[in-house]
Design a protein around this motif. Structure first.
Motif, mmCIF file in Angstrom:
data_model
loop_
_atom_site.group_PDB
_atom_site.id
_atom_site.type_symbol
_atom_site.label_atom_id
_atom_site.label_comp_id
_atom_site.label_asym_id
_atom_site.label_seq_id
_atom_site.Cartn_x
_atom_site.Cartn_y
_atom_site.Cartn_z
ATOM 1 N N ALA C 29 0.764 -1.307 -0.141
ATOM 2 C CA ALA C 29 0.168 -0.107 0.034
ATOM 3 C C ALA C 29 0.703 1.372 0.231
ATOM 4 O O ALA C 29 1.557 1.371 0.608
ATOM 5 C CB ALA C 29 -1.027 -0.086 1.380
ATOM 6 N N SER C 30 0.600 2.136 -0.436
ATOM 7 C CA SER C 30 1.403 3.325 -1.182
ATOM 8 C C SER C 30 1.385 3.762 0.568
ATOM 9 O O SER C 30 0.209 3.977 1.410
ATOM 10 C CB SER C 30 0.314 4.080 -2.009
ATOM 11 N N GLY C 31 2.627 5.404 0.693
ATOM 12 C CA GLY C 31 1.950 5.546 1.812
ATOM 13 C C GLY C 31 2.280 5.217 3.715
ATOM 14 O O GLY C 31 1.937 5.538 4.517
ATOM 15 N N THR C 32 2.911 3.519 3.498
ATOM 16 C CA THR C 32 3.198 2.425 4.307
ATOM 17 C C THR C 32 4.362 2.583 4.677
ATOM 18 O O THR C 32 5.687 2.847 4.361
ATOM 19 C CB THR C 32 3.106 1.573 4.205
ATOM 20 N N VAL C 33 4.459 4.205 6.063
ATOM 21 C CA VAL C 33 5.630 4.090 6.876
ATOM 22 C C VAL C 33 6.486 2.934 7.594
ATOM 23 O O VAL C 33 5.086 3.131 8.839
ATOM 24 C CB VAL C 33 5.656 5.314 7.374
ATOM 25 N N ILE C 46 11.166 4.790 7.914
ATOM 26 C CA ILE C 46 11.129 4.644 6.499
ATOM 27 C C ILE C 46 10.085 4.220 5.790
ATOM 28 O O ILE C 46 9.120 3.902 5.991
ATOM 29 C CB ILE C 46 12.330 3.209 7.087
ATOM 30 N N ASP C 47 9.660 4.801 4.661
ATOM 31 C CA ASP C 47 9.297 4.604 3.908
ATOM 32 C C ASP C 47 9.159 3.093 3.434
ATOM 33 O O ASP C 47 10.187 2.946 2.058
ATOM 34 C CB ASP C 47 8.680 5.261 3.018
ATOM 35 N N LEU C 48 8.525 2.157 4.118
ATOM 36 C CA LEU C 48 8.130 0.401 2.897
ATOM 37 C C LEU C 48 7.887 0.526 1.477
ATOM 38 O O LEU C 48 8.633 0.063 1.023
ATOM 39 C CB LEU C 48 7.319 0.110 3.908
ATOM 40 N N SER C 49 6.992 1.673 1.092
ATOM 41 C CA SER C 49 5.861 0.671 -0.080
ATOM 42 C C SER C 49 7.592 1.628 -1.129
ATOM 43 O O SER C 49 7.186 1.472 -2.133
ATOM 44 C CB SER C 49 5.270 2.338 -0.538
ATOM 45 N N VAL C 88 12.876 -11.363 17.295
ATOM 46 C CA VAL C 88 13.241 -12.070 16.547
ATOM 47 C C VAL C 88 12.222 -12.471 16.125
ATOM 48 O O VAL C 88 11.529 -13.418 14.965
ATOM 49 C CB VAL C 88 14.864 -12.692 16.568
ATOM 50 N N HIS C 89 11.444 -13.358 17.175
ATOM 51 C CA HIS C 89 10.262 -14.686 16.760
ATOM 52 C C HIS C 89 9.142 -13.900 15.928
ATOM 53 O O HIS C 89 8.241 -14.337 15.271
ATOM 54 C CB HIS C 89 9.699 -15.446 17.710
ATOM 55 N N ALA C 90 8.917 -12.863 15.852
ATOM 56 C CA ALA C 90 7.601 -11.983 15.702
ATOM 57 C C ALA C 90 7.555 -11.841 14.049
ATOM 58 O O ALA C 90 6.667 -11.459 13.511
ATOM 59 C CB ALA C 90 7.696 -10.528 16.142
ATOM 60 N N GLY C 91 8.746 -12.223 14.142
ATOM 61 C CA GLY C 91 8.480 -12.181 11.773
ATOM 62 C C GLY C 91 8.981 -10.698 11.124
ATOM 63 O O GLY C 91 8.725 -9.673 11.914
ATOM 64 N N TRP C 92 7.984 -11.249 10.465
ATOM 65 C CA TRP C 92 8.043 -10.105 9.381
ATOM 66 C C TRP C 92 6.586 -9.078 9.760
ATOM 67 O O TRP C 92 5.649 -8.970 10.647
ATOM 68 C CB TRP C 92 7.443 -10.476 7.502
ATOM 69 N N LEU C 93 6.387 -7.875 10.686
ATOM 70 C CA LEU C 93 5.852 -6.876 9.853
ATOM 71 C C LEU C 93 5.176 -6.135 8.738
ATOM 72 O O LEU C 93 6.211 -5.558 7.969
ATOM 73 C CB LEU C 93 6.148 -5.450 11.117
ATOM 74 N N ALA C 94 4.072 -6.392 8.496
ATOM 75 C CA ALA C 94 3.526 -5.316 6.975
ATOM 76 C C ALA C 94 2.174 -5.173 7.502
ATOM 77 O O ALA C 94 2.123 -3.950 6.015
ATOM 78 C CB ALA C 94 3.577 -6.516 6.150
ATOM 79 N N ASP C 95 1.297 -5.066 8.820
ATOM 80 C CA ASP C 95 0.399 -4.601 8.128
ATOM 81 C C ASP C 95 0.539 -3.052 9.538
ATOM 82 O O ASP C 95 1.584 -3.353 11.210
ATOM 83 C CB ASP C 95 -1.155 -4.978 8.754
ATOM 84 N N SER C 96 -0.515 -3.153 9.477
ATOM 85 C CA SER C 96 -0.293 -1.681 10.782
ATOM 86 C C SER C 96 -1.206 -2.073 12.320
ATOM 87 O O SER C 96 -0.443 -1.436 13.458
ATOM 88 C CB SER C 96 -1.332 -0.186 11.054
#
Lengths: 346, 167, 126
Positions: C29-33, C46-49, C88-96
């Motif tokens: 999604a655009s504007g994912t910071v 960091i602007d992930l998009s 570390v175990h939390a893994g990837w974060l992609a939503d808010s």
């Protein structure tokens, strides 16, 4: 002419009535009632505060949480609880006394499934310092002799006395109490919309500013990438206890931090997660732990004789059970979308 | 037969309004605002081809005004008006170009125009051009929903155009 | 115009829209910071998009370190010298909705989007 104009006029009046309503809403949200958020570290966890109000209201809530932490902490040598555990007796501040009596009431209500005096066992298993170990059976037995909330001698106001060897910890209800205090403070201040997340304990004030309910996701106890589901609430706390929160593995067995006061060992009731939804944060916080220990059947029995909470249970077999009051507002998500949800009827 | 025309338009407006209100009760398929079937569009397309532009405009405006009034979403009036009028203008043009077997095209392009109009207003009202990221999704959903409503309208026209009602 | 011309016109419109859909979805999604907070203070944003290639960097307060990996549209803690390794175990974060938290280091990584979170979740009970 008049006859033709009348319907038009009526329609216009109706239209104005509609727009006036939405106009009022924007007026209520006074210029300073903006969305404000902060993240603080307190009570050994991370807390998110979010409110539509003033900066001062946010700061005051932070100060209140820090103040409560200083009173309740079991590890801070300056706290009331630490002093009580050291000397075996003490004089409590009104807040600590309120928390203790609320906690003791829940112990009694759950037949001891919640026990504030279980702290020495939690320490023996290493959950306090993250130096995990499995205590020997004899060690558990001797420690269990001092676990019995009924022997806490409390006058209900301030004076409390513990039997020799007993130590208490209010951690199982403290965050729920803190969230209720903050929400009540904000409510008195006229705040109509706020959301707290105190280390996973969710507590909402009112609805979202647009009037829709808060959408609170419940964590997946099996650690999947998504959520178990989402529940829509207004003015309620949503508090989850699960074995996944803190655990260790030894020789292929998993040991989690929720202990059964009857055995001194991790609770083995067939449940892996319990979410309690209700108006009082303290009640929800304590019940989420207690119901986890009690298991689905006893928990359902307690729910049937209660008025003040609803619950979501997940069993080790990945079954989802919800009490009738949540059947409408809970919806499974992600990996659980379409999963069968059994409704516990009154 | 002025009375007949008036009655016809009124019945169609009432139908459009009914469909619109019923569709509002359906849960949203996606969290993206604007993605919907737009069933009331069937009536617009239908009347465009059988009743003509003047009646259609009256039906459309009635539906939009009363629809936002009944649903209490007066704020949505601007969106609906922009979408509806852009859609209407495009249909005026398409009416000349399409045969009775191509009415579905009017549904598709009308829905797309409707979404474009709404999007334009949304950008102006919210002042955030960032919401334009939703535009491609709205286009796809508009084409799909428009195909459905367009076909519905085409079948309805096919069945009704030779009946005495619309002679 | 013949029906075939209309079909081609609408088909082209559909294809272009679909292409844009995938293009935008692929970028997240655009504007994912992603904001990284230490002790409640935002230390990096960091602007992930806008990220096209993965990279790593280290957040340190002098004694304690978290190595953070950033990839297009997502972020995670790759390594940390904290005792519990929860971050570390939390893994990837992609939503808010739920942030990554490293309690021992008082570090929080949170995604803040200008648009609403995809499924409209406000917070997570855990």
């Amino acid at each position: 002419m008049i006859r033709k104009l009348l319907p038009l006029l009526l329609a216009l009046v109706l239209l104005c009535a509609c727009s006036a309503q939405s106009g009022e809403k924007t007026e209520e949200a006074a210029p300073q009632a903006e969305e404000r958020t902060s993240t603080i570290f307190a009570m050994d966890t991370v807390m998110d505060l979010r409110l539509w109000g003033t900066e001062e209201q946010l700061r005051e809530a932070e100060r209140e949480i820090y103040r409560l932490e200083d009173l309740f902490s079991v590890t801070d040598p300056a706290s009331e609880i630490h002093a009580l555990n050291e000397s075996g007796e003490g004089e409590l501040s009104p807040e600590t006394a309120e928390l203790l009596s609320g906690g003791l009431a829940l112990c009694a209500r759950t037949g001891g499934a919640l026990d504030l005096s279980i702290y020495p066992l939690v320490r023996a298993w290493g959950f306090t310092a993250e130096e995990y170990r499995v205590p020997a059976a004899e060690e558990l037995e001797s420690l269990l002799e001092n676990v019995d909330y009924t022997r806490i001698d409390f006058d209900g106001l301030s004076r409390v006395k513990l039997p020799a060897g007993m130590e208490i910890d209010l951690g199982s209800v403290a965050k729920g109490y803190a969230s209720t205090r903050v929400i009540e403070f904000w409510r008195e201040q006229g705040v109509t919309s706020a959301l707290l997340n105190l280390g996973g304990n969710v507590h909402a004030l009112g609805a979202k500013p647009d009037g829709s309910p808060w959408r609170v996701a419940v964590a997946d106890p099996f650690g999947g990438s998504g959520y178990l589901g989402v529940v829509e609430i207004t003015d309620k706390a949503v508090i989850t206890s699960g074995g996944y929160e803190r655990y260790f593995e030894q020789e292929g067995k998993t040991y989690w931090h929720i202990l059964d006061p009857a055995t001194g060992a991790p609770a083995d009731s067939g449940l892996v997660s319990v979410t309690v939804v209700g108006e009082n944060g303290l009640t929800c916080d304590g019940l989420s732990t207690a119901l986890f220990v009690m298991g689905a059947e006893r928990a359902a029995a307690l729910w049937r004789e209660s008025e003040d909470f609803e619950a979501i249970f997940v069993t080790a077999e990945r079954e989802i059970l919800v009490t009738a009051g949540l059947a409408e507002s809970f919806r499974p998500l992600d990996e659980y979308a379409g999963a069968k949800v059994t409704v516990i009827e009154p | 037969m002025k009375l007949k025309r008036l009655t016809r338009a009124a019945v169609l407006a009432a139908m459009a309004l009914g469909i619109f209100i019923v569709e509002l009760q359906l849960p949203n398929l996606t969290p993206i605002p604007g993605v919907k079937l737009g069933l009331a569009n069937i009536v617009t397309v239908f009347s465009m081809f059988l009743l003509g532009p003047a009646n259609t405009l009256a039906i459309l405006l009635t539906r939009i005004l009363l629809g936002s009034l009944f649903s209490g979403q007066v704020m949505a009036l601007a969106y609906s008006l922009a979408g509806g009028l852009l859609c209407y203008l495009l249909m005026l043009l398409l009416r000349k170009l399409l045969t009775m077997k191509q009415i579905w095209v009017c549904g598709v392009l009308g829905a797309v125009a409707h979404n474009l109009g709404q999007m334009a207003v949304a950008v102006v009202v919210t002042g955030t051009p960032a919401i334009l990221v939703y535009l491609p999704v709205l286009m796809v959903s508009g084409i799909a929903a428009g195909l459905f409503t367009g076909l519905c309208a085409q079948f309805a026209v096919g069945r009704l155009e030779h009946t005495s009602l619309f002679k | 115009m013949r029906t075939r011309s209309w079909i081609i016109l609408i088909g082209a419109l559909l294809l272009v829209s679909l292409a844009f859909c995938f293009l935008l979805l692929g970028r997240g999604a655009s504007g994912t910071v992603a904001n990284i907070y230490q002790n409640g203070v935002c230390v990096r944003s960091i602007d992930l998009s806008a990220v096209t290639e993965s990279f790593t960097f280290t957040v340190s307060d002098g004694a304690r370190e978290n190595v953070i990996e950033v990839a297009p549209g997502r972020i995670r803690v790759l390594e940390a010298d904290c005792p519990d390794q929860v971050c570390v175990h939390a893994g990837w974060l992609a939503d808010s909705a739920a942030p990554i938290v490293c309690l021992p280091h008082r570090l929080v990584i949170r995604i803040e989007t200008s648009a609403k979170a995809a499924d409209g979740i406000d917070t997570v009970s855990q």
